[in-house]
Design an enzyme around this catalytic site. Sequence first.
Site, PDB file in Angstrom:
ATOM      1  N   SER A   1       0.812  -1.214   0.000  1.00  0.00           N
ATOM      2  CA  SER A   1       0.000   0.000   0.000  1.00  0.00           C
ATOM      3  C   SER A   1       0.845   1.264   0.000  1.00  0.00           C
ATOM      4  O   SER A   1       1.928   1.291   0.563  1.00  0.00           O
ATOM      5  CB  SER A   1      -0.893   0.028   1.238  1.00  0.00           C
ATOM      6  OG  SER A   1      -1.900  -0.917   1.113  1.00  0.00           O
TER       7      SER A   1
ATOM      8  N   HIS B   1      -5.765  -0.012   7.070  1.00  0.00           N
ATOM      9  CA  HIS B   1      -5.212  -1.351   7.266  1.00  0.00           C
ATOM     10  C   HIS B   1      -5.052  -1.706   8.743  1.00  0.00           C
ATOM     11  O   HIS B   1      -5.335  -2.821   9.144  1.00  0.00           O
ATOM     12  CB  HIS B   1      -3.865  -1.472   6.556  1.00  0.00           C
ATOM     13  CG  HIS B   1      -3.997  -1.457   5.061  1.00  0.00           C
ATOM     14  ND1 HIS B   1      -4.769  -2.368   4.382  1.00  0.00           N
ATOM     15  CD2 HIS B   1      -3.491  -0.630   4.112  1.00  0.00           C
ATOM     16  CE1 HIS B   1      -4.714  -2.122   3.080  1.00  0.00           C
ATOM     17  NE2 HIS B   1      -3.954  -1.063   2.886  1.00  0.00           N
TER      18      HIS B   1
END
Lengths: 495, 495
Positions: free
Chosen positions: B352, B469
């Site tokens: 990410s 996350h």
Amino acid sequence: MNKKALAILMRARMRPNDPSKLALSPLSNEVNQMLSNSQGNQAPHATEDGNEKLNKQRSFEVVRDSMHSAISMNKTEVLDAVLNDFSEGYFSLSFENRRKLLLTLAKEYDLNRTQVRELIKQYLGLQLPGVSGNEAQSGGVEDEGFLSTFYRIERNLRHSLKPVYEVLFERLNTHPGGLKVLTILRADILSILAEENISSLRALDSYLKEKLSTWLSPAALELHQITWDDPASLLEKIVAYEAVHPISNLIDLKRRLGVGRRCFGYFHSAIPGEPLIFIEVALLKAVAQTIQEVLWDHPPILESEATCALFYSISSTQPGLAGINLGKFLIKRVITLVKRDMPHISVFATLSPIPGFMQWLLSKLASQSKLGEAEDISCSSADRSGLTFYENLLEPEEERGLIESSGDFAAGKNGMEIMLNLLTPTSHDWTNSSKLLSAFKPALMRLCARYLLQEKKRGKALDSVANFHLQNGAVCNAVSIIDQQSPFGGRINSF
Amino acid sequence: MNKKALAILMRARMRPNDPSKLALSPLSNEVNQMLSNSQGNQAPHATEDGNEKLNKQRSFEVVRDSMHSAISMNKTEVLDAVLNDFSEGYFSLSFENRRKLLLTLAKEYDLNRTQVRELIKQYLGLQLPGVSGNEAQSGGVEDEGFLSTFYRIERNLRHSLKPVYEVLFERLNTHPGGLKVLTILRADILSILAEENISSLRALDSYLKEKLSTWLSPAALELHQITWDDPASLLEKIVAYEAVHPISNLIDLKRRLGVGRRCFGYFHSAIPGEPLIFIEVALLKAVAQTIQEVLWDHPPILESEATCALFYSISSTQPGLAGINLGKFLIKRVITLVKRDMPHISVFATLSPIPGFMQWLLSKLASQSKLGEAEDISCSSADRSGLTFYENLLEPEEERGLIESSGDFAAGKNGMEIMLNLLTPTSHDWTNSSKLLSAFKPALMRLCARYLLQEKKRGKALDSVANFHLQNGAVCNAVSIIDQQSPFGGRINSF
């Protein structure tokens, strides 16, 4: 048409007669099985015969603790294990302990009323931006900073009025298998409330029902036509839950899914493999007069010749969804579908019983008869029609017909008394006399129409089945005595 | 990684830059089309180029009236036509008129505050059954009749705090196509709120968001693995909405759905044919270091040799669902599925970007540099570390390394000033010097880890992607500079 079948027709499937057997209901066992499978069989097995095998049951305290964790754990912590734990634990409890647990939930996980009071105080302390909605513009308090505080406190107050147990409901709903668990919780709650009126539990039930209604909005439901090509595990459920006109054998089932017939179910992705509710439809040349025409017509007509779709059975499968009107949306969607696929069908009707008519009529006749007696004693020469509550339910010619046809039996009795005497015995002997039958018919038909269309309770039709159909947009088209065994079944043609 | 892509990654797809063009968004047109089809083409066509074709637009008043009908009609009346009418009318409005209509909805269909006050008065007039939840038992007020009144008033108060516009939301949600209409309404509301802060509209938005979250609970969503066998109309949507790593051509798409790859979408039955959100997964031998390894690996490894599932892209398709965390549930379900089907996979990670790091670092460096200057003037001989807000972001050896590597350029500057000067130009020239790169790296890595794990805002990680996350249960495993073009992209490995 027995009482159980009617209850199912109205989507309020029977509660088990013995509440302590709930742990044994097929639904609960099914979920138990499901849960233990999903746990790789590490889970203790479901109690096999209720209260007896206490050693297999988890203790109440353990389940209560897992319920507490399920409610109070932070949402970033892993909840799945806790929710599984709670669900399994709940199913292992005896009915008495389930009752205790549900009462704990209702009472100890209710609102934080100290907080509610505090927020009410803050809320009342603020000057309202116009007290009624329409004045919002003209209130003059247009400072966005102030308004934003106002809306925030209002939102906080709204949230504070939500009971703490909402968390458990929300979390179960988002947990695999959890929706099914919730429907079983509610079925248990309804069982308890049928026996005793406990306000806190009733409040919890009403809250849970609201949540379930939201989650089971038609948008979340999938319409599926059930056919002979569906898995046996699904068809088996149709046989098990069809309770209006029980399915006698495989040939009967195949017939109901074959040419000239349709069966549609509403499915929810969280409860796979079984419909929440399903409806059976017959495609006919004209509205049938009796259910026998529908169930026994050999051979079926060509579908292209059908002009009428007759909804002859609707069954709900989840006792925990009682009172949540899924049938309304199902009927609407099926009508839309049939109209689209078969434009030659223009009549949509139902063939429905009228379960409350007999009881209503008998109690009306009995009370009028009592009023009549009272009058005979107190003022024997007065005009009966002058009495406030007295009403002759029969028209003069109906009364005449009744008196003439019943002969000696009627000596000295008025029409309503004759009717009451003949209708009361459960043997229904009068149905064997064609003379009585034809004398009774006009009065019964008229009174039944009155019962269906004029008798109301809180704005709803007194008859539950009639209310269901009328609320769904049906009109009452014809009433008939269709069942000689149970002469006050009738039918409503509708839509 | 551009800003738009990041926004989509966080399920907050871009609002159109020009709000007046909203009527032209593909989403709106699609629904328009859908609606006019369902009306047998009787409906007027969608505006083809926004404000210009005013003659094709319905007047504001007409749409406002249909909105009023949709809210105030009795539920037993046929609502579908009214809801279709409102939806069509809404889409035909110019953005300015949509804004006006939404404000009317927010202000004139708000709470009935007179009723709220009245119920508060009744509520406060009752003696509470124990003020805090725990005292409910010991309160002594155990009369069921009283309690039932109490719970009833409490429920009425709760209901009265629901805005009238809830009716519109609920009705649209149960209406075919209505959920889509609601997501478009919300997208419009967000567009307006991005430009101006209107408290009543913000309150409406927050209410609508809550409702949408409930309706889009994972229980109502269907997980579907998207494969090359899916309809082109669906695959086309994947291409259109994939915005993290755009799909360049059909071969690219086929690759992402083929061996060693998975693509899963969450579908809702009311929005058929397109996922609300979808995620792309690569099955690898080890966690990839760069996205290029994932996108360009030829040939794929054998799936049986994979040990790692790398979640390399997640895209939301509905701008109107911004802020509703569907990704969390999607990731959880996909992990469960992959674990079950491929037990040899034990590492679940994401690759990410870290979109906020650059901005955070530059502003930190700038403010410390200002504090430093202020100190130089006010108390030039004092010990800098004594200042309350001053903090050297660099460790001594990092500072030394920076000063040594930057040569003349650094004359008289401290480490943070050098860093600020080098990082500010958008050309990122320093990334071309291997000497600077290696001197920078340790400090950047350490500061990035600090940024990800220690910098918080209201208990959440400052970085939006990291927060997504970490909230989903990820741990931060490694940070690296992976993209030379935009050097402050990085990655978080997780789960």
